[in-house]
Enzyme design. Structure first.
Site, PDB file in Angstrom:
ATOM      1  N   HIS A 126       0.787  -1.027  -0.212  1.00 39.66           N
ATOM      2  CA  HIS A 126      -0.279   0.042   0.019  1.00 39.66           C
ATOM      3  C   HIS A 126       1.097   1.246   0.078  1.00 39.66           C
ATOM      4  O   HIS A 126       0.944   2.166  -0.849  1.00 39.66           O
ATOM      5  CB  HIS A 126      -0.678   0.234   1.312  1.00 39.66           C
ATOM      6  CG  HIS A 126      -1.701   0.999   1.231  1.00 39.66           C
ATOM      7  ND1 HIS A 126      -3.307   0.980   1.340  1.00 39.66           N
ATOM      8  CD2 HIS A 126      -1.732   2.266   1.788  1.00 39.66           C
ATOM      9  CE1 HIS A 126      -3.718   2.141   1.444  1.00 39.66           C
ATOM     10  NE2 HIS A 126      -2.678   3.091   1.704  1.00 39.66           N
ATOM     11  N   GLU A 127       1.915   1.307   0.836  1.00 39.66           N
ATOM     12  CA  GLU A 127       2.832   2.423   0.984  1.00 39.66           C
ATOM     13  C   GLU A 127       3.455   2.753  -0.230  1.00 39.66           C
ATOM     14  O   GLU A 127       3.724   3.642  -0.812  1.00 39.66           O
ATOM     15  CB  GLU A 127       3.406   2.418   2.351  1.00 39.66           C
ATOM     16  CG  GLU A 127       2.712   2.246   3.725  1.00 39.66           C
ATOM     17  CD  GLU A 127       1.714   3.293   3.724  1.00 39.66           C
ATOM     18  OE1 GLU A 127       1.862   4.466   3.270  1.00 39.66           O
ATOM     19  OE2 GLU A 127       0.721   2.960   4.391  1.00 39.66           O
TER      20      GLU A 127
ATOM     21  N   HIS B  81      -5.619   6.870  -2.377  1.00 34.34           N
ATOM     22  CA  HIS B  81      -6.395   5.820  -1.683  1.00 34.34           C
ATOM     23  C   HIS B  81      -7.870   5.626  -2.702  1.00 34.34           C
ATOM     24  O   HIS B  81      -8.195   6.724  -3.445  1.00 34.34           O
ATOM     25  CB  HIS B  81      -7.056   6.448  -0.519  1.00 34.34           C
ATOM     26  CG  HIS B  81      -6.115   6.220   0.536  1.00 34.34           C
ATOM     27  ND1 HIS B  81      -6.001   7.063   1.655  1.00 34.34           N
ATOM     28  CD2 HIS B  81      -4.893   5.598   0.636  1.00 34.34           C
ATOM     29  CE1 HIS B  81      -4.975   6.681   2.429  1.00 34.34           C
ATOM     30  NE2 HIS B  81      -4.421   5.740   2.016  1.00 34.34           N
TER      31      HIS B  81
END
Length: 612
Positions: free
Chosen positions: A335-336, A345
């Protein structure tokens, strides 16, 4: 003719249903005990390596037989992979351990086209696999019978903490313009080739001192955790045609080298400064992630700068070691890293085909393995608009002494291409059965490869980013765009307000704007006289704790001074500094400091004709 010997190990399969057990993955409410049967095909008389390139295991899940096919993730480590830790007296110790014969695999379940697997075979089978749309975990049981394993659904693992966990990146979706879908982008042939080219991310992971304490100074356990996460990370990023190679890990075994605190934004900033000042000078890499065991503020478990890939400071992320499950920490890291690759997002309009989305702002209780349509479109738009250069550099790949494996998505010695197994290959240039280019084709990937042929000589493959950069064109003899070059250092730029330096045109005014905003300009000379004192933060050079004042002719190569808007009768000299990074707020190298003069690496204002 090679004869094949089938060797079968541990023939018995005894399923057993258990109600509850405490495992390394946590408390499991319902599990099945299995005894995987390993079937290996070896040439007659061949010596068996410690960890084979391909393996098959048979066992039962819910009473039904499954066959798990495993292939070693040969590209997991780069050839120059290194590990750094620190002695009790603070000495830096770097080693280059052999990683060719590692034990990390990707795989699939036979007769399940949508299945995936990320498995460690170091001491039994440990990892996860997807079967008929559901996530299962497998790990060895610590019993006298060493072949016993537990298999269980992820949903049967008791949640460690029901409180929501979130990424620290904040955004207001309503403030963004609608994202154009990839199919709506009007791409030039050169842009389409760039998107189709395989990308590579050379990754360094740093484990902080709280991680060392959490794992009771067991560096093997920390390495195992990191290896498992990166193995899963690689599997996730296949969707973007990105390969992630672990080029190094660093363990802050003695003490933290920055102030790691629960305020994630502060820690990330300090980590970025340290990476730019220290880590990049020591180890070539594209991105660094700080893996910390500190409890970040509130529900935050990760943070990264959006759209920062290849930036010396900002191509970083921070990930909390928030779960006992490797896969959950790996998904957070994915995700990061996606934020670094320009992905925000997901909003309510984004779709993952009914599955949890990786880029959901809130961590799903079920591991998310898919990027949404929004993520794909944002990533493509970021690549087209920004062209991060570092991800086109193929890492040095570990020299594997074992035979190449066709179908593992990794081009190895003797292969011309590798698009996966024939059932999954979507590359018209590659013969998936042989991993050779199809007859009549010249290439299968690259910025200078179009429809399986080398692009015509003279076709631009990399546009100039500024007047100090140079556009590159295809040679007609290779699928790769030539090395990124730039105008000679010292060439005048921006209407003689600066001189080119490594492809950019650094000026004092532009540096002021980057620190203080669009209204900022360089301060009058009287402010720079502070650099003549050599006191506090005002100097030209620093060696350890000793600082050296600027000579009068060098004062504009030390601390940068700016003013904000009209000054009237009073001059307010604005400067910035950082305790963790002494280079922050100093004038950039190559900046014009006078007519025909630039700042050199010793922070001296020298003749531009002799500076380079």
């Amino acid at each position: 003719m090679i004869q094949v010997l089938l060797v079968t190990i541990c023939l018995a399969v005894f399923p057993y249903q258990g109600s509850s057990i405490i495992l390394g993955s946590g408390n499991v409410n319902d599990y099945e005990v299995v005894y995987p049967r390993k079937v290996t095909a070896l040439p007659k008389g061949a010596a068996q390596p410690k960890y084979e390139d391909t393996m098959q295991y048979e066992f039962k899940v819910n009473g039904e037989p499954v066959v798990l096919h495993l292939e070693k993730n040969k590209g997991l480590f780069s050839e120059d992979y290194s590990e750094t830790h620190y002695s009790p007296d603070g000495r830096e110790i770097t080693t280059y351990p052999p990683v060719e014969d590692h034990c990390y695999y990707h795989g699939r379940i036979q007769n399940d086209a949508d299945s995936t697997a990320s498995i460690s075979a170091c001491n039994g089978l440990k990892g996860h696999f997807k079967l008929q749309g559901e996530m299962y975990l497998i790990e060895p049981l610590e019993l006298s019978d060493s072949e016993a394993h537990a298999v269980f659904k992820y949903e049967n693992v008791e949640k460690e903490d029901e409180a929501p966990k979130m990424c620290g990146v904040t955004q207001n979706w309503e403030s963004y313009e609608p994202i154009k879908k990839a199919s709506q982008l009007n791409l030039t042939p050169e842009q389409q080739r760039y998107l189709n080219t395989k990308k590579y991310i050379e990754l360094v992971i740093v484990a902080d001192n709280v991680m060392v304490k959490k794992y009771t100074s067991n560096s093997t356990a920390i390495r195992t955790r990191i290896y498992a996460c990166v193995n899963t990370l690689n599997l996730i990023y296949r969707a973007f045609n990105i390969h992630i190679a672990l080029v190094g890990i660093e363990i802050w075994s003695n003490k933290d080298l920055i102030n790691v605190i629960s305020a994630s934004n502060v820690t990330l900033d300090l980590f970025g400064n340290w990476r730019r000042r220290v880590l990049l000078r020591r180890k070539r890499h594209d991105n660094a992630q700080l893996l910390t065991a500190i409890d970040l503020d509130g529900p935050t478990i990760g943070l990264a700068r959006v759209g920062s890939m290849c930036d010396p400071k900002c191509s970083t992320g921070i990930v909390q070691d928030h779960s006992k499950l490797d896969v959950m920490v790996a998904v957070t890291m994915a995700h990061e890293l996606a934020h670094n690759l320009g992905i925000n997002h997901d909003g309510n309009q984004c779709n993952c085909g009914g599955n949890p989305c990786i880029m959901s702002a809130t961590l799903n209780f079920e591991p998310a393995y898919r990027f949404s349509d929004c993520s794909r479109d944002e990533h493509w738009r970021y690549l087209i608009d920004n062209r991060p250069p570092c991800i086109l550099n193929k890492p040095l790949i570990t020299d594997i002494v074992s035979p190449p494996v066709c179908g593992n998505y990794f081009v190895e010695v003797g292969e011309e291409c590798d698009c996966g197994l024939p059932a999954h290959c979507q590359n018209p240039c590659c013969n998936a059965a042989t991993c050779k280019l199809r007859p009549g084709t010249q290439c299968e990937d690259g910025e200078c490869c179009e429809q399986c042929q080398f692009t015509s000589a003279g076709t631009e493959c990399r546009a100039a980013k500024s007047e100090c950069d140079i556009a590159e064109s295809c040679t007609g003899q290779s699928a790769d765009c030539p090395t990124d070059n730039f105008q000679r250092n010292g060439r005048p730029c921006l209407n003689n307000n600066g001189y080119c330096y490594n492809g950019k045109c650094p000026t004092l005014d532009h540096q002021c704007i980057s620190f203080f905003g669009s209204s900022a300009t360089v301060a009058p000379d009287v402010c720079f006289n502070l650099n003549l004192k050599g006191e506090g933060n005002f100097y030209c050079r620093r060696e350890n704790t000793r600082i050296f004042p600027c000579a009068p002719q060098d004062k504009k190569c030390g601390r940068l001074f700016c003013v904000l808007g009209p000054t009237g009768n009073t001059i307010s000299c604005q400067a910035t500094s950082s305790q963790s990074n002494v280079d922050i707020g100093m004038v950039d190298l190559g900046t014009k400091c006078g007519d025909g003069r630039v700042c050199n690496s010793n922070r001296q204002c020298v003749d531009v004709n002799t500076a380079y």
